[in-house]
Design a protein around this motif. Structure first.
Motif, PDB file in Angstrom:
ATOM      1  N   LEU A  64      -4.396   6.579  -9.280  1.00 17.37           N
ATOM      2  CA  LEU A  64      -3.141   6.352  -9.999  1.00 17.37           C
ATOM      3  C   LEU A  64      -2.864   7.520 -10.931  1.00 17.37           C
ATOM      4  CD1 LEU A  64      -3.511   2.561 -10.810  1.00 17.37           C
ATOM      5  CD2 LEU A  64      -1.826   3.599  -9.290  1.00 17.37           C
ATOM      6  N   LYS A  99       0.702  10.112 -12.815  1.00 15.32           N
ATOM      7  CA  LYS A  99       2.105  10.518 -12.929  1.00 15.32           C
ATOM      8  C   LYS A  99       2.166  12.010 -12.654  1.00 15.32           C
ATOM      9  CE  LYS A  99       3.810   7.281 -16.414  1.00 15.32           C
ATOM     10  NZ  LYS A  99       4.489   7.201 -17.725  1.00 15.32           N
ATOM     11  N   PHE A 115       2.943   4.732  -0.084  1.00 20.03           N
ATOM     12  CA  PHE A 115       3.237   5.052  -1.477  1.00 20.03           C
ATOM     13  C   PHE A 115       3.136   3.760  -2.280  1.00 20.03           C
ATOM     14  CE2 PHE A 115       6.171   5.398  -5.049  1.00 20.03           C
ATOM     15  CZ  PHE A 115       5.818   6.619  -5.588  1.00 20.03           C
ATOM     16  N   CYS A 116       2.303   3.748  -3.309  1.00 18.29           N
ATOM     17  CA  CYS A 116       2.116   2.570  -4.156  1.00 18.29           C
ATOM     18  C   CYS A 116       2.476   2.919  -5.594  1.00 18.29           C
ATOM     19  CB  CYS A 116       0.672   2.090  -4.105  1.00 18.29           C
ATOM     20  SG  CYS A 116       0.131   1.601  -2.469  1.00 18.29           S
ATOM     21  N   ALA A 117       3.241   2.045  -6.227  1.00 20.49           N
ATOM     22  CA  ALA A 117       3.605   2.237  -7.632  1.00 20.49           C
ATOM     23  C   ALA A 117       3.115   1.043  -8.439  1.00 20.49           C
ATOM     24  CB  ALA A 117       5.109   2.406  -7.787  1.00 20.49           C
ATOM     25  N   HIS A 135       5.319  -3.315  -9.308  1.00 20.14           N
ATOM     26  CA  HIS A 135       4.261  -3.343  -8.302  1.00 20.14           C
ATOM     27  C   HIS A 135       4.885  -3.316  -6.912  1.00 20.14           C
ATOM     28  CE1 HIS A 135       0.337  -4.085  -6.634  1.00 20.14           C
ATOM     29  NE2 HIS A 135       0.870  -5.022  -5.872  1.00 20.14           N
ATOM     30  N   ARG A 184       4.532  -1.432  -2.689  1.00 19.46           N
ATOM     31  CA  ARG A 184       3.841  -0.621  -1.683  1.00 19.46           C
ATOM     32  C   ARG A 184       4.848  -0.302  -0.584  1.00 19.46           C
ATOM     33  NH1 ARG A 184      -1.977  -1.971   0.999  1.00 19.46           N
ATOM     34  NH2 ARG A 184      -1.983  -0.303   2.559  1.00 19.46           N
ATOM     35  N   ALA A 242      11.618   9.275  -5.307  1.00 15.61           N
ATOM     36  CA  ALA A 242      11.060   8.491  -6.405  1.00 15.61           C
ATOM     37  C   ALA A 242      10.995   9.338  -7.667  1.00 15.61           C
ATOM     38  CB  ALA A 242       9.665   7.993  -6.039  1.00 15.61           C
ATOM     39  N   THR A 247       8.706  10.352  -9.791  1.00 17.50           N
ATOM     40  CA  THR A 247       7.247  10.388  -9.823  1.00 17.50           C
ATOM     41  C   THR A 247       6.667  10.775 -11.183  1.00 17.50           C
ATOM     42  OG1 THR A 247       7.341  12.605  -8.879  1.00 17.50           O
ATOM     43  CG2 THR A 247       6.989  10.779  -7.352  1.00 17.50           C
ATOM     44  N   LEU A 273       6.920   6.984 -12.748  1.00  8.57           N
ATOM     45  CA  LEU A 273       6.155   5.937 -12.079  1.00  8.57           C
ATOM     46  C   LEU A 273       4.672   6.298 -11.991  1.00  8.57           C
ATOM     47  CD1 LEU A 273       8.405   5.127  -8.988  1.00  8.57           C
ATOM     48  CD2 LEU A 273       7.999   3.663 -10.963  1.00  8.57           C
ATOM     49  N   HIS A 318       1.668   6.098  -9.881  1.00  9.59           N
ATOM     50  CA  HIS A 318       1.653   5.896  -8.436  1.00  9.59           C
ATOM     51  C   HIS A 318       0.416   6.523  -7.791  1.00  9.59           C
ATOM     52  CE1 HIS A 318       3.426   9.863  -9.043  1.00  9.59           C
ATOM     53  NE2 HIS A 318       2.998  10.178  -7.821  1.00  9.59           N
ATOM     54  N   CYS A 319       0.215   6.200  -6.526  1.00 11.84           N
ATOM     55  CA  CYS A 319      -0.844   6.777  -5.703  1.00 11.84           C
ATOM     56  C   CYS A 319      -0.481   6.517  -4.249  1.00 11.84           C
ATOM     57  CB  CYS A 319      -2.208   6.166  -6.040  1.00 11.84           C
ATOM     58  SG  CYS A 319      -2.346   4.426  -5.615  1.00 11.84           S
TER      59      CYS A 319
END
Length: 84
Positions: A20, A22, A46-48, A52, A54, A65, A67, A70, A72-73
């Protein structure tokens, strides 16, 4: 070249960060455009953290996005996930 305060960059990466994070170097008011290459792979969604979510990202798709805003990962991937 004066971009009016906006910094533009072009990056190419194989894979993605599974931790995770930014993207602190991105501008907070402009989204990042993530273009997935045409190579075949599995995973790499892409997961934020907030909200929440995916989002599956498939070859040839574009993900837009904020980024820097958020956390994310990406999920682990199999194959060559080339991202522009």
């Amino acid at each position: 070249l004066n971009m009016g305060g906006v910094f533009m960059a072009f990056a190419v990466k194989i894979g993605g960060s599974h931790l995770l994070h930014k993207d602190w170097h991105d501008h907070p008011d402009y989204p990042a455009f993530v273009i997935a290459g045409e190579h075949a792979w599995e995973g790499g969604d892409f997961c934020a953290l907030q909200p929440h979510m995916r989002i599956p990202v498939h070859p040839g798709q574009i993900l837009i996005a904020f980024t820097r805003r958020l956390v994310h990962c990406v999920t682990p991937e199999q194959g060559d996930r080339l991202v522009f």
